[in-house]
Design a protein around this motif. Structure first.
Motif, PDB file in Angstrom:
ATOM      1  N   ASP A  26       0.853  -1.188   0.000  1.00 51.03           N
ATOM      2  CA  ASP A  26       0.000   0.000   0.000  1.00 51.03           C
ATOM      3  C   ASP A  26       0.888   1.237   0.000  1.00 51.03           C
ATOM      4  O   ASP A  26       2.069   1.182   0.362  1.00 51.03           O
ATOM      5  CB  ASP A  26      -0.913  -0.004   1.227  1.00 51.03           C
ATOM      6  CG  ASP A  26      -2.132   0.892   1.066  1.00 51.03           C
ATOM      7  OD1 ASP A  26      -2.271   1.519  -0.009  1.00 51.03           O
ATOM      8  OD2 ASP A  26      -2.959   0.955   1.996  1.00 51.03           O
ATOM      9  N   VAL A  27       0.301   2.381  -0.381  1.00 54.71           N
ATOM     10  CA  VAL A  27       1.035   3.640  -0.424  1.00 54.71           C
ATOM     11  C   VAL A  27       0.044   4.788  -0.276  1.00 54.71           C
ATOM     12  O   VAL A  27      -1.075   4.737  -0.800  1.00 54.71           O
ATOM     13  CB  VAL A  27       1.843   3.769  -1.738  1.00 54.71           C
ATOM     14  CG1 VAL A  27       0.935   3.709  -2.963  1.00 54.71           C
ATOM     15  CG2 VAL A  27       2.680   5.044  -1.748  1.00 54.71           C
ATOM     16  N   LEU A 272      -8.725  -1.413   0.166  1.00 48.58           N
ATOM     17  CA  LEU A 272      -8.477  -1.463  -1.270  1.00 48.58           C
ATOM     18  C   LEU A 272      -8.952  -0.170  -1.928  1.00 48.58           C
ATOM     19  O   LEU A 272     -10.035   0.320  -1.637  1.00 48.58           O
ATOM     20  CB  LEU A 272      -9.183  -2.669  -1.897  1.00 48.58           C
ATOM     21  CG  LEU A 272      -8.731  -4.036  -1.408  1.00 48.58           C
ATOM     22  CD1 LEU A 272      -9.576  -5.126  -2.040  1.00 48.58           C
ATOM     23  CD2 LEU A 272      -7.250  -4.263  -1.716  1.00 48.58           C
ATOM     24  N   ARG A 273      -8.144   0.378  -2.847  1.00 53.74           N
ATOM     25  CA  ARG A 273      -8.479   1.666  -3.444  1.00 53.74           C
ATOM     26  C   ARG A 273      -8.305   1.619  -4.962  1.00 53.74           C
ATOM     27  O   ARG A 273      -7.283   1.165  -5.470  1.00 53.74           O
ATOM     28  CB  ARG A 273      -7.584   2.787  -2.890  1.00 53.74           C
ATOM     29  CG  ARG A 273      -7.732   3.044  -1.408  1.00 53.74           C
ATOM     30  CD  ARG A 273      -7.036   4.346  -1.022  1.00 53.74           C
ATOM     31  NE  ARG A 273      -5.708   4.465  -1.604  1.00 53.74           N
ATOM     32  CZ  ARG A 273      -4.618   3.876  -1.117  1.00 53.74           C
ATOM     33  NH1 ARG A 273      -4.701   3.136  -0.029  1.00 53.74           N
ATOM     34  NH2 ARG A 273      -3.440   4.045  -1.702  1.00 53.74           N
ATOM     35  N   GLN A 320      -3.876   0.460  -5.594  1.00 54.27           N
ATOM     36  CA  GLN A 320      -3.695   1.361  -4.445  1.00 54.27           C
ATOM     37  C   GLN A 320      -3.350   2.783  -4.890  1.00 54.27           C
ATOM     38  O   GLN A 320      -2.379   3.401  -4.444  1.00 54.27           O
ATOM     39  CB  GLN A 320      -2.639   0.797  -3.492  1.00 54.27           C
ATOM     40  CG  GLN A 320      -3.042  -0.530  -2.862  1.00 54.27           C
ATOM     41  CD  GLN A 320      -4.398  -0.486  -2.195  1.00 54.27           C
ATOM     42  OE1 GLN A 320      -5.406  -0.878  -2.788  1.00 54.27           O
ATOM     43  NE2 GLN A 320      -4.462   0.010  -0.966  1.00 54.27           N
ATOM     44  N   LEU A 321      -4.209   3.311  -5.735  1.00 53.62           N
ATOM     45  CA  LEU A 321      -4.020   4.652  -6.283  1.00 53.62           C
ATOM     46  C   LEU A 321      -4.226   5.714  -5.200  1.00 53.62           C
ATOM     47  O   LEU A 321      -5.172   5.648  -4.410  1.00 53.62           O
ATOM     48  CB  LEU A 321      -5.028   4.859  -7.416  1.00 53.62           C
ATOM     49  CG  LEU A 321      -4.971   6.167  -8.192  1.00 53.62           C
ATOM     50  CD1 LEU A 321      -3.668   6.247  -8.987  1.00 53.62           C
ATOM     51  CD2 LEU A 321      -6.171   6.258  -9.129  1.00 53.62           C
ATOM     52  N   LEU A 333       0.955   1.430  -7.041  1.00 50.50           N
ATOM     53  CA  LEU A 333       1.762   0.239  -7.273  1.00 50.50           C
ATOM     54  C   LEU A 333       1.510  -0.178  -8.722  1.00 50.50           C
ATOM     55  O   LEU A 333       0.369  -0.429  -9.104  1.00 50.50           O
ATOM     56  CB  LEU A 333       1.385  -0.877  -6.312  1.00 50.50           C
ATOM     57  CG  LEU A 333       1.363  -0.496  -4.825  1.00 50.50           C
ATOM     58  CD1 LEU A 333       0.981  -1.689  -3.975  1.00 50.50           C
ATOM     59  CD2 LEU A 333       2.718   0.063  -4.389  1.00 50.50           C
ATOM     60  N   ALA A 334       2.553  -0.216  -9.520  1.00 51.65           N
ATOM     61  CA  ALA A 334       2.417  -0.466 -10.959  1.00 51.65           C
ATOM     62  C   ALA A 334       3.247  -1.678 -11.351  1.00 51.65           C
ATOM     63  O   ALA A 334       4.341  -1.903 -10.823  1.00 51.65           O
ATOM     64  CB  ALA A 334       2.858   0.760 -11.759  1.00 51.65           C
ATOM     65  N   SER A 335       2.723  -2.446 -12.311  1.00 52.44           N
ATOM     66  CA  SER A 335       3.432  -3.633 -12.769  1.00 52.44           C
ATOM     67  C   SER A 335       2.933  -4.011 -14.154  1.00 52.44           C
ATOM     68  O   SER A 335       2.014  -3.405 -14.702  1.00 52.44           O
ATOM     69  CB  SER A 335       3.223  -4.803 -11.802  1.00 52.44           C
ATOM     70  OG  SER A 335       1.856  -5.185 -11.774  1.00 52.44           O
ATOM     71  N   ALA A 336       3.552  -5.034 -14.712  1.00 47.56           N
ATOM     72  CA  ALA A 336       3.114  -5.659 -15.955  1.00 47.56           C
ATOM     73  C   ALA A 336       3.533  -7.114 -15.882  1.00 47.56           C
ATOM     74  O   ALA A 336       4.203  -7.528 -14.929  1.00 47.56           O
ATOM     75  CB  ALA A 336       3.721  -4.963 -17.169  1.00 47.56           C
TER      76      ALA A 336
END
Length: 630
Positions: A26-27, A272-273, A320-321, A333-336
């Protein structure tokens, strides 16, 4: 170029490397827009970290050594909140809330060691905090003073579950989501707005009104605009989770989002966001999910067309925007599929990486990219995420690779285009991987998710089997070497699929899977205590159905070798669910391995457990699939 047989490729991902990654959870921004605080976990311990964006200094840990940060209500989540230069967080072992200044000094307990706490929300004046509290399976929304001088008081009670508490900027009202047994939050939940009274030492609820939701509607993540005029939230009452605005002064509701896809997610955990207000209250940033791929959209509140935030790094999943309260920066939190999770700050012009979950020493070209696929099974269209071994061309002549059918948990969940270490572990060894989003999965609308109602053990199993047929029919994999793997509810589907289609799968891998539906209905945690009422049916009226769909009662049909893994401290699916299946396999002489991980719960947290798990499945598949012959 790989020259070894499929399944024996020299992978750049070793079991030890799999265990070395951080988990970014989270952030959040603080109210000044100066600090960014995040929660990360390594070897099972959650810790808070902070960076001062004005000084551009190195990140530093706020909770070193002695405290493990974790929300402990239900499946967890909602571990901390930030505001007024301080962070309030839940501590794992005691369930207490603590307060820590962001300069690293003056940590103090806020609540006594009593029950479990999660989802703290700081009042705008920084003097009080509301939070979800659970004790002896009684949940409420509680309030206390941040200086710890007052005993926590119940603020909202009478609901079986409470989630997403948030303050109006004026500090005179709060919003929250609640629901009752036997519903799950993605079935029926309600959004409440409560006006507060201030006659005593701590605020109390004066009046309460229903804003949205109710029977047959799911509400997610309420959040007030910074100017206090609006309450935004997600609702699926029109068939998919969309973004709505409630005007606080008039009580008017209106839909803001207009696109296809979904702007919400099932509320498996606190905190959760997928929505965040801009600092000037003129737009909402929303995570938009289309077929398991997420983008960040800006939705102007005046109804102008939405725009998609630039994404030069090619991320395919965000979570978690959070938005800066002072400018247009966003953090998430970003991924691919080929990018492990990162902590990213971005705006329309720039992107900055604050934290990486792994060393990222493996080049993208060495990893498997994701393809969104669909296939028809009977009259239904089934969805999935397909990964081919790096460099493998299915049109080439020669042997086909073995395949892994992955079944997600929940069962109300979704396999998405994020980075999966498990997927890459298999794909880089030469396996085709298919994540099956069977009927009942979220992300494709309420009707698709609700289609599993009373049909668990039927549609999920049929769709897993049809996924294996799809791989064979498309000539993507060796039809004689298909493995099925899953955990929790996914583990249940693994067991049932091996019972119902014993010749379809070469082997099965089951993590803390359900084998006895009767036992699950009577011996699980509060959150899912009535989940089977909608997935299978109420007891005792549908007892015959429970027996027919419990793998334990027809385990004699399992012929494939099995690898079974279980945590000794699992409260969701206790160890006896695994051990009864292991006993049945042992009686019939079916090849199997069984690992009971001491101290682990519903999933693996410790590095040594993770490494042992991957070593075990690699050895198991080499013996029973790769070297087993045709």
């Amino acid at each position: 170029m790989q020259t070894l047989p499929f399944g024996l490729w020299a992978s750049p991902l070793t079991p030890r490397q799999m265990a070395a990654s951080l988990r970014l959870d989270d952030v959040l921004w603080d109210a000044s827009g100066r600090y960014i605080v995040w929660l990360e976990a390594l070897d099972g311990r959650g810790a808070l970290w902070c960076v001062d964006t004005q000084r551009n200094d190195a990140p530093r840990e706020l909770t070193p050594g002695d405290l493990a940060v974790r929300g402990r209500v239900g499946y967890g989540g909602g571990a901390f909140a930030v505001g007024d230069g301080q962070v309030v967080f839940a501590e794992a072992s005691s369930g207490r809330l603590w307060c820590q200044h962001l300069d690293g000094n003056s940590r103090r307990p806020v609540t006594p060691a009593f029950g479990s706490a999660a989802a703290p929300a700081l009042a705008p004046d920084g003097k009080t905090v509301i939070f979800v509290h659970s004790y002896e399976e009684q949940d409420c929304l509680a309030i206390t003073s941040l200086d710890g001088t007052h005993w926590p008081q119940q603020l909202v009670r009478g609901h079986d579950f409470v989630m997403w508490p948030c303050w109006h900027p004026a500090g005179d009202r709060i919003a929250y989501v609640a629901w009752q047994h036997p519903h799950m939050p993605w079935d029926s939940s309600t959004l409440y707005l409560a006006e507060l009274g201030f006659e005593g030492q701590l605020p109390h609820v004066h009046t309460t009104r229903i804003v949205a939701g109710g029977e047959g509607q799911s509400i997610v993540q309420p959040c007030f605009s910074p100017d206090g005029h609006y309450l935004a939230y997600g609702s699926d009452h029109e068939g998919t989770w969309q973004v709505y605005l409630y005007e606080v002064a008039t009580g008017n509701n209106r839909r803001l989002s207009a696109g296809a896809g979904e702007y919400g997610q099932p509320a498996w955990a606190q905190g959760l966001r997928s929505l965040a207000w801009s600092h000037d209250s003129q737009r909402i940033y929303a995570l938009h999910n289309e077929r398991g791929i997420r983008s960040i959209e800006a939705l102007p509140i005046d109804g102008s067309p939405a725009s998609t935030l630039a994404n030069p790094e090619g991320y395919t999943w965000f979570s978690q925007l959070a938005a800066s309260p002072r400018n247009d920066d966003l953090v998430s939190l970003a991924s691919a599929s080929t990018i492990p999770p990162r902590l990213v700050v971005q705006n329309a012009a720039t992107t900055q990486i604050l934290r990486r979950s792994s060393s990222e020493l493996v080049a993208k070209e060495q990893l498997a990219d994701v393809q969104c696929v669909s296939w028809v099974a009977g009259t239904a269209t089934i969805h999935g995420m397909l990964y081919l071994p790096p460099g493998y061309d299915p049109n080439q002549d020669g042997p086909k690779p073995p395949a892994v059918i992955r079944i997600h948990g929940g069962p109300t969940d979704q396999a998405v285009a994020t980075y999966s270490g498990e997927v890459q572990f298999f794909a880089t060894r030469g396996y085709v991987v298919l994540d099956v989003n069977y009927r009942g999965s979220t992300g494709y609308g309420r009707a698709y998710a609700q289609s599993l109602r009373y049909a668990w053990g039927v549609f999920d199993v049929a769709d897993a089997i049809s996924g294996a047929h799809y791989l064979a029919q498309e000539n993507l994999a060796d039809a004689s070497r298909i493995i099925i793997i899953g955990g929790s509810a996914g583990g249940y589907t693994v067991l049932e699929a091996l019972c119902q289609a014993p010749e379809r799968f070469r082997a099965g891998i089951c993590r803390y899977g359900v084998s006895n539906l009767f036992a699950l209905a009577t011996d699980t945690h509060k959150f899912e205590a009535h989940y089977l009422d909608s997935l299978v049916g109420p007891l005792p009226e549908t007892a015959t159905r429970y027996r027919e769909r419990s793998p334990l009662f027809h385990a004699e049909r399992i012929n494939a070798p099995m690898a079974i893994f279980q945590g000794s401290e699992d409260r969701v699916v206790p160890p006896d669910q695994a051990e009864t299946i292991v006993a049945a396999l042992r009686r019939r002489g079916i090849p199997h391995i069984y690992h009971l991980f001491d101290g682990e719960g519903h999933g693996w947290r410790r590095a040594e457990t993770i490494a042992t798990y991957y070593r075990a499945i690699d050895d198991f598949l080499r013996q029973h699939v790769v070297f087993a012959g045709a």
